[in-house]
Design a protein around this motif. Structure first.
Motif, PDB file in Angstrom:
ATOM      1  N   GLU A 285       0.834  -1.193   0.000  1.00 50.75           N
ATOM      2  CA  GLU A 285       0.000   0.000   0.000  1.00 50.75           C
ATOM      3  C   GLU A 285       0.870   1.245   0.000  1.00 50.75           C
ATOM      4  OE1 GLU A 285      -3.658   2.076   2.516  1.00 50.75           O
ATOM      5  OE2 GLU A 285      -2.821   0.137   3.139  1.00 50.75           O
ATOM      6  N   VAL A 286       0.646   2.104  -0.961  1.00 44.03           N
ATOM      7  CA  VAL A 286       1.429   3.329  -1.087  1.00 44.03           C
ATOM      8  C   VAL A 286       0.575   4.511  -0.645  1.00 44.03           C
ATOM      9  CG1 VAL A 286       2.693   4.848  -2.649  1.00 44.03           C
ATOM     10  CG2 VAL A 286       2.766   2.365  -2.980  1.00 44.03           C
ATOM     11  N   VAL A 287       1.056   5.237   0.370  1.00 41.13           N
ATOM     12  CA  VAL A 287       0.369   6.430   0.844  1.00 41.13           C
ATOM     13  C   VAL A 287       1.383   7.569   0.905  1.00 41.13           C
ATOM     14  CG1 VAL A 287      -1.293   5.094   2.195  1.00 41.13           C
ATOM     15  CG2 VAL A 287       0.810   5.879   3.271  1.00 41.13           C
ATOM     16  N   PRO A 288       0.926   8.803   0.896  1.00 41.74           N
ATOM     17  CA  PRO A 288       1.867   9.935   0.951  1.00 41.74           C
ATOM     18  C   PRO A 288       2.699   9.906   2.224  1.00 41.74           C
ATOM     19  CG  PRO A 288      -0.313  10.671   0.275  1.00 41.74           C
ATOM     20  CD  PRO A 288      -0.466   9.252   0.727  1.00 41.74           C
ATOM     21  N   GLY A 289       3.976  10.282   2.092  1.00 44.64           N
ATOM     22  CA  GLY A 289       4.857  10.333   3.249  1.00 44.64           C
ATOM     23  C   GLY A 289       4.875  11.716   3.861  1.00 44.64           C
ATOM     24  N   LYS A 290       5.885  11.982   4.661  1.00 44.48           N
ATOM     25  CA  LYS A 290       6.014  13.286   5.315  1.00 44.48           C
ATOM     26  C   LYS A 290       6.567  14.304   4.328  1.00 44.48           C
ATOM     27  CE  LYS A 290       4.622  11.396   9.103  1.00 44.48           C
ATOM     28  NZ  LYS A 290       3.213  11.570   9.531  1.00 44.48           N
TER      29      LYS A 290
ATOM     30  N   ASN B 125      11.542   9.867  -1.000  1.00 42.37           N
ATOM     31  CA  ASN B 125      10.464   8.875  -0.962  1.00 42.37           C
ATOM     32  C   ASN B 125      10.618   7.918  -2.125  1.00 42.37           C
ATOM     33  OD1 ASN B 125       7.527   8.104  -2.062  1.00 42.37           O
ATOM     34  ND2 ASN B 125       7.497   8.208   0.171  1.00 42.37           N
ATOM     35  N   GLU B 126      10.481   6.625  -1.850  1.00 42.92           N
ATOM     36  CA  GLU B 126      10.481   5.598  -2.885  1.00 42.92           C
ATOM     37  C   GLU B 126       9.288   4.689  -2.647  1.00 42.92           C
ATOM     38  OE1 GLU B 126      14.154   3.478  -3.116  1.00 42.92           O
ATOM     39  OE2 GLU B 126      15.372   5.286  -3.424  1.00 42.92           O
ATOM     40  N   GLY B 127       8.259   4.853  -3.458  1.00 42.98           N
ATOM     41  CA  GLY B 127       7.077   4.016  -3.346  1.00 42.98           C
ATOM     42  C   GLY B 127       6.420   4.152  -1.990  1.00 42.98           C
ATOM     43  N   ALA B 128       6.370   3.051  -1.234  1.00 50.33           N
ATOM     44  CA  ALA B 128       5.696   3.031   0.066  1.00 50.33           C
ATOM     45  C   ALA B 128       6.581   3.518   1.209  1.00 50.33           C
ATOM     46  CB  ALA B 128       5.209   1.610   0.361  1.00 50.33           C
ATOM     47  N   PHE B 129       7.812   3.926   0.903  1.00 54.32           N
ATOM     48  CA  PHE B 129       8.758   4.277   1.960  1.00 54.32           C
ATOM     49  C   PHE B 129       9.180   5.742   1.930  1.00 54.32           C
ATOM     50  CE2 PHE B 129       9.452  -0.279   1.393  1.00 54.32           C
ATOM     51  CZ  PHE B 129       9.415  -0.726   2.710  1.00 54.32           C
TER      52      PHE B 129
ATOM     53  N   ILE C  71      17.471   5.280   6.752  1.00 59.06           N
ATOM     54  CA  ILE C  71      16.368   4.703   7.523  1.00 59.06           C
ATOM     55  C   ILE C  71      15.143   4.637   6.611  1.00 59.06           C
ATOM     56  CG2 ILE C  71      14.899   4.934   9.552  1.00 59.06           C
ATOM     57  CD1 ILE C  71      17.087   6.578  10.867  1.00 59.06           C
ATOM     58  N   TYR C  72      14.621   3.422   6.405  1.00 58.25           N
ATOM     59  CA  TYR C  72      13.450   3.207   5.554  1.00 58.25           C
ATOM     60  C   TYR C  72      12.215   3.106   6.445  1.00 58.25           C
ATOM     61  CZ  TYR C  72      16.823   2.111   1.863  1.00 58.25           C
ATOM     62  OH  TYR C  72      17.849   2.170   0.950  1.00 58.25           O
ATOM     63  N   ILE C  73      11.246   4.009   6.237  1.00 61.98           N
ATOM     64  CA  ILE C  73      10.059   4.078   7.078  1.00 61.98           C
ATOM     65  C   ILE C  73       8.824   3.847   6.206  1.00 61.98           C
ATOM     66  CG2 ILE C  73       8.786   5.468   8.749  1.00 61.98           C
ATOM     67  CD1 ILE C  73      11.361   7.266   8.861  1.00 61.98           C
ATOM     68  N   TYR C  74       7.999   2.868   6.597  1.00 62.11           N
ATOM     69  CA  TYR C  74       6.766   2.590   5.859  1.00 62.11           C
ATOM     70  C   TYR C  74       5.795   3.743   6.101  1.00 62.11           C
ATOM     71  CZ  TYR C  74       2.710  -0.147   4.243  1.00 62.11           C
ATOM     72  OH  TYR C  74       1.602  -0.608   3.584  1.00 62.11           O
ATOM     73  N   SER C  75       5.413   4.423   5.021  1.00 61.85           N
ATOM     74  CA  SER C  75       4.638   5.647   5.154  1.00 61.85           C
ATOM     75  C   SER C  75       3.261   5.435   5.785  1.00 61.85           C
ATOM     76  CB  SER C  75       4.466   6.306   3.776  1.00 61.85           C
ATOM     77  OG  SER C  75       5.713   6.651   3.220  1.00 61.85           O
TER      78      SER C  75
ATOM     79  N   ASP D 215       2.138   3.391   8.350  1.00 63.63           N
ATOM     80  CA  ASP D 215       2.102   3.408   9.815  1.00 63.63           C
ATOM     81  C   ASP D 215       3.300   4.147  10.421  1.00 63.63           C
ATOM     82  OD1 ASP D 215       4.193   1.621   9.383  1.00 63.63           O
ATOM     83  OD2 ASP D 215       3.011  -0.144   9.920  1.00 63.63           O
ATOM     84  N   TYR D 216       4.209   4.565   9.593  1.00 68.46           N
ATOM     85  CA  TYR D 216       5.438   5.277   9.942  1.00 68.46           C
ATOM     86  C   TYR D 216       6.289   4.516  10.957  1.00 68.46           C
ATOM     87  CZ  TYR D 216       7.747   9.298   8.125  1.00 68.46           C
ATOM     88  OH  TYR D 216       8.574  10.097   7.390  1.00 68.46           O
ATOM     89  N   LEU D 217       6.401   3.209  10.713  1.00 65.82           N
ATOM     90  CA  LEU D 217       7.294   2.360  11.484  1.00 65.82           C
ATOM     91  C   LEU D 217       8.517   2.026  10.639  1.00 65.82           C
ATOM     92  CD1 LEU D 217       4.681  -0.058  13.088  1.00 65.82           C
ATOM     93  CD2 LEU D 217       5.901   1.821  14.215  1.00 65.82           C
ATOM     94  N   VAL D 218       9.667   1.970  11.279  1.00 69.41           N
ATOM     95  CA  VAL D 218      10.924   1.706  10.575  1.00 69.41           C
ATOM     96  C   VAL D 218      10.970   0.246  10.140  1.00 69.41           C
ATOM     97  CG1 VAL D 218      13.440   1.640  10.771  1.00 69.41           C
ATOM     98  CG2 VAL D 218      12.142   3.511  11.832  1.00 69.41           C
ATOM     99  N   LYS D 219      11.293   0.009   8.873  1.00 64.69           N
ATOM    100  CA  LYS D 219      11.379  -1.350   8.338  1.00 64.69           C
ATOM    101  C   LYS D 219      12.810  -1.799   8.087  1.00 64.69           C
ATOM    102  CE  LYS D 219       6.954  -2.109   8.093  1.00 64.69           C
ATOM    103  NZ  LYS D 219       6.295  -3.151   8.911  1.00 64.69           N
TER     104      LYS D 219
END
Length: 301
Positions: free
Chosen positions: A45-50, A179-183, A198-202, A204-208
């Motif tokens: 799932e791809v959502v807008p990041g910060k 930003n790259e896709g979902a991260f 640091i790769y963060i899933y946009s 839930d904004y948890l680090v993957k």
């Protein structure tokens, strides 16, 4: 791709470098139980990041500030290559972890025939690591004030702290956001060279994933994080932590640790348990190395 912005956050680049002559083994992998560790699935799932570095770092900082003391138990299977006998070996370990933010941590891995096969710890002043199987038999320790963050990464308390979401936020560091896709990807540079990503899933904004590089830009380690649980209000901890550190030959000389933490819960540290955060002197190790001025020096017996 977002444009770059400057920001501030603390990097956990404090590293433990093992001189080549003290690497008589190649650890291939640590797997869960008797099977392989489950692959970390990529989010779809791809959502807008910060929108800015400051916004992204503020989320990480806010969650880190909610960290609580906790205890975790788990199991893993250690597999390593004994260069002397030119064959692979493995050890099944039970793992116990105590965390007391912001600086105290203790990890103990026990094998059936090798108690305290791996011990990792830190307090405000010191850090230490011991690996006991006879093919390795090495004890490292030092003071944080002496540790050079540009040294090669093995496994150290600050890496584990960061994996557990306990990050110290400091001013004066150079970060950019893309930003790259979902991260969302936070990139830290030092002297113009990338030293951490640091790769963060946009969603839930948890680090993957966290990647570490030396001051020449060479990849030295990475962590992968999965199976997050909310152990207290707003504080999330991954149940699956994989830490891989490269040796001299990337892809061959590597150390891989996968922690499958089955029991993670907030836990007040008792006076008796507090003793684990005090470094015990080395006993019955082939090699004892102390960090002096950022270099590892073997202590004479």
């Amino acid at each position: 791709m977002k444009s770059s912005h400057n920001g501030r956050e603390s990097g956990f680049g404090v590293c433990i470098k093992m001189p080549e002559k003290f690497i008589p083994f190649v650890v291939v992998a640590i797997l869960i139980f008797a099977g392989c560790a489950p692959e970390i699935q990529k989010p779809i799932e791809v959502v807008p990041g910060k929108e800015s570095v400051a916004e992204a770092l503020s989320v990480l900082k806010a969650r880190s500030q909610k960290a609580v003391p906790l205890r975790a138990r788990g199991r893993c299977l250690l597999q390593y290559y004994d260069a002397g006998k030119k064959k692979h070996k493995k050890e099944s370990l039970t793992v116990l972890v105590f965390v007391k933010p912001p600086v105290e941590i203790y990890l103990q891995g026990d094998a059936t025939l090798v108690p305290k096969a791996i011990v990792l710890g830190s307090n405000e002043r010191e850090f230490w690591l011991s690996i006991r199987p006879k093919e390795i038999s090495t004890y490292w320790w030092g003071q944080w004030s002496e540790q050079d963050s540009s040294e090669g990464l093995l496994i150290n308390p600050k890496t584990l702290f960061e994996a557990l979401g306990v990050a110290e936020i400091k001013a004066g560091e150079n970060w950019s956001l893309s930003n790259e896709g979902a991260f969302d990807i936070l990139t830290r540079r030092e002297r113009g060279v990338v030293i951490k990503k640091i790769y963060i899933y946009s969603r839930d904004y948890l680090v993957k994933k966290i990647e570490y590089f030396d001051l020449q830009g060479k990849a030295i380690a990475y962590t992968e994080l999965e199976g997050y649980r909310e152990v207290s209000d707003g504080f999330f901890v991954p149940a699956l932590i994989k830490i891989i550190a490269y040796g001299q030959n990337k892809g061959k000389d590597s150390l891989s640790i996968t922690l499958d933490l089955k029991s993670i819960k907030p836990k007040k540290i008792t006076e008796r348990q507090q003793k684990v955060f005090k470094r015990s002197p080395p006993r019955n190790f082939k090699h004892v190395l102390v960090n002096e001025g950022g270099k590892w020096i073997e202590q004479r017996r």
